[in-house]
Design a protein around this motif. Structure first.
Motif, PDB file in Angstrom:
ATOM      1  N   VAL A  96       7.876 -26.553   9.458  1.00 30.34           N
ATOM      2  CA  VAL A  96       7.017 -25.526   8.881  1.00 30.34           C
ATOM      3  C   VAL A  96       5.998 -25.061   9.920  1.00 30.34           C
ATOM      4  O   VAL A  96       5.397 -25.874  10.624  1.00 30.34           O
ATOM      5  N   VAL A  97       5.824 -23.748   9.993  1.00 28.27           N
ATOM      6  CA  VAL A  97       4.762 -23.159  10.815  1.00 28.27           C
ATOM      7  C   VAL A  97       3.893 -22.320   9.881  1.00 28.27           C
ATOM      8  O   VAL A  97       4.362 -21.332   9.307  1.00 28.27           O
ATOM      9  N   ILE A  98       2.650 -22.739   9.722  1.00 30.09           N
ATOM     10  CA  ILE A  98       1.699 -21.982   8.914  1.00 30.09           C
ATOM     11  C   ILE A  98       1.144 -20.855   9.778  1.00 30.09           C
ATOM     12  O   ILE A  98       0.722 -21.088  10.910  1.00 30.09           O
ATOM     13  N   ILE A  99       1.148 -19.645   9.251  1.00 27.37           N
ATOM     14  CA  ILE A  99       0.551 -18.500   9.962  1.00 27.37           C
ATOM     15  C   ILE A  99      -0.737 -18.134   9.234  1.00 27.37           C
ATOM     16  O   ILE A  99      -0.718 -17.765   8.062  1.00 27.37           O
ATOM     17  N   GLU A 100      -1.858 -18.257   9.954  1.00 26.46           N
ATOM     18  CA  GLU A 100      -3.186 -18.051   9.386  1.00 26.46           C
ATOM     19  C   GLU A 100      -3.939 -17.020  10.214  1.00 26.46           C
ATOM     20  O   GLU A 100      -3.673 -16.869  11.411  1.00 26.46           O
ATOM     21  N   ALA A 127      -0.160 -21.703  13.407  1.00 24.53           N
ATOM     22  CA  ALA A 127      -0.335 -20.546  14.290  1.00 24.53           C
ATOM     23  C   ALA A 127      -1.481 -19.731  13.709  1.00 24.53           C
ATOM     24  O   ALA A 127      -1.372 -19.214  12.600  1.00 24.53           O
ATOM     25  N   THR A 128      -2.577 -19.648  14.437  1.00 25.37           N
ATOM     26  CA  THR A 128      -3.725 -18.892  13.956  1.00 25.37           C
ATOM     27  C   THR A 128      -4.109 -17.822  14.968  1.00 25.37           C
ATOM     28  O   THR A 128      -4.068 -18.064  16.174  1.00 25.37           O
ATOM     29  N   LEU A 129      -4.438 -16.660  14.463  1.00 27.88           N
ATOM     30  CA  LEU A 129      -4.874 -15.589  15.355  1.00 27.88           C
ATOM     31  C   LEU A 129      -6.203 -15.958  16.002  1.00 27.88           C
ATOM     32  O   LEU A 129      -6.368 -15.834  17.207  1.00 27.88           O
ATOM     33  N   LEU A 130      -7.142 -16.440  15.181  1.00 29.19           N
ATOM     34  CA  LEU A 130      -8.485 -16.760  15.667  1.00 29.19           C
ATOM     35  C   LEU A 130      -8.865 -18.190  15.301  1.00 29.19           C
ATOM     36  O   LEU A 130      -8.469 -18.695  14.249  1.00 29.19           O
ATOM     37  N   LEU A 142      -4.111 -27.478  16.148  1.00 22.56           N
ATOM     38  CA  LEU A 142      -3.621 -26.098  16.104  1.00 22.56           C
ATOM     39  C   LEU A 142      -2.671 -25.902  17.270  1.00 22.56           C
ATOM     40  O   LEU A 142      -3.084 -25.941  18.423  1.00 22.56           O
ATOM     41  N   ARG A 143      -1.403 -25.688  16.985  1.00 23.12           N
ATOM     42  CA  ARG A 143      -0.382 -25.560  18.032  1.00 23.12           C
ATOM     43  C   ARG A 143      -0.438 -24.204  18.734  1.00 23.12           C
ATOM     44  O   ARG A 143      -0.256 -24.103  19.931  1.00 23.12           O
ATOM     45  N   TYR A 144      -0.613 -23.141  17.961  1.00 22.94           N
ATOM     46  CA  TYR A 144      -0.587 -21.777  18.503  1.00 22.94           C
ATOM     47  C   TYR A 144      -1.897 -21.078  18.145  1.00 22.94           C
ATOM     48  O   TYR A 144      -2.145 -20.794  16.977  1.00 22.94           O
ATOM     49  N   VAL A 145      -2.714 -20.793  19.151  1.00 23.46           N
ATOM     50  CA  VAL A 145      -4.007 -20.146  18.927  1.00 23.46           C
ATOM     51  C   VAL A 145      -4.039 -18.847  19.715  1.00 23.46           C
ATOM     52  O   VAL A 145      -3.833 -18.848  20.930  1.00 23.46           O
ATOM     53  N   GLY A 146      -4.285 -17.752  19.009  1.00 16.78           N
ATOM     54  CA  GLY A 146      -4.402 -16.466  19.680  1.00 16.78           C
ATOM     55  C   GLY A 146      -5.654 -16.413  20.530  1.00 16.78           C
ATOM     56  O   GLY A 146      -5.590 -16.220  21.742  1.00 16.78           O
TER      57      GLY A 146
END
Length: 176
Positions: A96-100, A127-130, A142-146
């Motif tokens: 699962v990848v949560i997109i926030e 995965a969060t934009l901010l 947090l694996r993916y941070v914009g």
């Protein structure tokens, strides 16, 4: 400058910078999830623009579902997470990848990650934009941070102020 309701916001992250960073995140996901079938869980309402732009660039086989959580009133986190619309897709044995849209206190993500793990998810990444590291009240991975940003109130690109401003094509910060 833009006015949303009764507050003035200044330009913060342009549409071009957002697009470039989202492309980079998608490239990383394409590498890391190649040959796998992740389930993307999009947190509504705020993450809809980020998720749309990101998932257009994700080239791996994947499934997408939505959940709606709320913890904000006006410009402040209430510290209480209210699940409004539950998860309809089974997560048992899924990656699962949560997109926030934004992680600040970490309370929303912490609760959601726990719920997904309790439901048997094989793995849960975010995965969060901010991300506002200064605002964290609970440790969170947090694996993916914009973008990491200061603990300031932002609006636009899906983020709102009292329900308004989500449709702005860039991110704006509350003017001081």
């Amino acid at each position: 400058m833009v006015t949303v309701k009764d507050k003035v916001f200044a330009p913060f992250i342009s549409q071009e910078v957002l697009s470039q960073r989202i492309d980079e995140l998608a490239e990383t996901m394409n590498r890391e999830y190649r040959g796998r079938n992740p389930l993307f869980v999009v947190v509504l309402n705020g993450a809809f623009m980020f998720a749309s732009d990101l998932l257009k660039k994700v080239e791996v086989d994947c499934c997408v579902t939505f959940i709606r959580l709320a913890s904000y009133e006006q410009t402040q986190s209430t510290g209480k997470v209210k699940q409004i619309l539950g998860l309809g897709e089974p997560v048992q044995d899924r990656e699962v990848v949560i997109i926030e849209d934004i992680v600040d206190t970490g309370l929303t993500m912490s609760q959601l990650i726990s719920q997904l793990k309790e439901q048997g998810a094989a793995s849960v990444e975010v995965a969060t934009l901010l991300h506002k590291p200064e605002a964290l009240k609970t440790p969170i991975s947090l694996r993916y941070v914009g973008f990491e940003i200061e603990n300031r109130f932002v609006v636009g690109y899906g983020l709102d102020y009292d329900g308004l401003g989500r449709n702005l094509d860039a991110v704006y910060v509350l003017a001081e």
